[in-house]
Design a protein around this motif. Structure first.
Motif, PDB file in Angstrom:
ATOM      1  N   GLU A 151      -6.553  -1.651  -1.722  1.00 21.81           N
ATOM      2  CA  GLU A 151      -6.416  -1.869  -0.277  1.00 21.81           C
ATOM      3  C   GLU A 151      -7.445  -2.883   0.229  1.00 21.81           C
ATOM      4  O   GLU A 151      -7.111  -3.793   0.999  1.00 21.81           O
ATOM      5  N   LYS A 176       2.366   1.063  -0.656  1.00 23.14           N
ATOM      6  CA  LYS A 176       1.712   1.915   0.338  1.00 23.14           C
ATOM      7  C   LYS A 176       0.714   1.112   1.171  1.00 23.14           C
ATOM      8  O   LYS A 176       0.604   1.302   2.380  1.00 23.14           O
ATOM      9  N   SER A 227       1.368   0.371   5.140  1.00 24.55           N
ATOM     10  CA  SER A 227       0.411   0.997   6.056  1.00 24.55           C
ATOM     11  C   SER A 227      -0.245  -0.012   6.980  1.00 24.55           C
ATOM     12  O   SER A 227      -0.850   0.356   7.984  1.00 24.55           O
ATOM     13  N   HIS A 228      -0.120  -1.313   6.652  1.00 19.77           N
ATOM     14  CA  HIS A 228      -0.744  -2.344   7.479  1.00 19.77           C
ATOM     15  C   HIS A 228       0.282  -3.231   8.184  1.00 19.77           C
ATOM     16  O   HIS A 228      -0.056  -4.286   8.699  1.00 19.77           O
TER      17      HIS A 228
END
Length: 250
Positions: free
Chosen positions: A115, A244, A248-249
């Motif tokens: 991430e 993911k 998520s962003h």
């Protein structure tokens, strides 16, 4: 193997008679479904005794499905059985927590590193970049990806069965009655997922397509791509972690 590939004759005989003999025959003919679903979760005979434990849990889920199934659910037996089998296996994995503390920490560290590197570089990080970020070696990163793929829930994992007495149709809803609002949300999620998949490297996109669309297992995908089963497992894990992060962003 498609989920629906279970003898309809054996099912019809059992539903008509509910006899112990018909029950046993239906269970025996459905055992390949258990093995197939285990392979879809990345659980293979190479695990040895651990595989046998998980196979046993899958068989318990199958037996529950046979005993509880009612055609009035409006759902295929194979679909109902698949949810029961996978739910039983995943619940067991959560309860015994096979991952050591070190392995669990490694998985979380890799996910966090992916991430952070995504946000910094706006692209998928390589194994080497993840290793450098974590001040470790590539082999450790790849072991972490294997752990992540085997023990974390994948995109096709079912939700937990919170209530053992609840019917499957209560969870899935009546497929013949579509809520327009839910359909709109589902279409939006599909669009976001499709957009996220397009950001992945071509090989990871291909692995996801072969696994989820063509329903090949890791060994079969490895033969198609000319790489090892363990490498397919790592690519699959990377793809899920990357998806993911991207979603998520958004």
């Amino acid at each position: 193997m498609a989920v629906q590939d279970i003898s309809t004759a054996a099912l019809e005989v059992y539903l008509a008679t509910r006899s112990p003999e018909a029950r046993e025959q239906l269970v025996l003919q459905s055992v390949p479904l258990v093995r197939y679903l285990l392979s879809r979760l990345g659980i293979t005979p190479e695990l040895g005794s651990e595989y046998e434990d998980l196979l046993h849990q899958g068989l318990l889920g199958l037996i529950e499905a046979v005993d509880r199934y009612d055609p009035q659910f409006g759902t295929r037996f194979s679909t109902y059985a698949a949810v029961r089998i996978r739910g039983k296996v995943l619940d067991y994995l959560r309860s015994v927590d096979w991952m050591s503390r070190t392995a669990r920490q490694r998985v979380r560290a890799i996910q966090k590193a992916v991430e952070e590197l995504w946000l910094k570089n706006q692209r998928e990080p390589t194994d080497e970049e993840i290793a450098a970020h974590l001040k470790t070696d590539v082999d450790t990163v790849q072991r972490g990806l294997m752990d992540s793929n085997r023990f974390l829930l994948s995109l096709d994992a079912p939700t937990e069965m919170d209530n053992e007495d609840s019917d499957l149709h209560d969870r899935l809803g009546d497929e013949r009655q579509i809520d327009p609002q839910e359909l709109s949300l589902d279409e939006e999620l599909r669009r976001q997922l499709a957009d996220a998949i397009r950001t992945l490297p071509e090989r990871e996109q291909l692995v996801l397509s072969l696994y989820y669309h063509d329903e090949l297992n890791f060994k079969e995908i490895g033969k198609v791509l000319g790489i090892s089963e363990s490498r397919v497992c790592q690519l699959h894990a990377r793809a899920l972690i990357n998806l993911k992060v991207v979603m998520s962003h958004e």
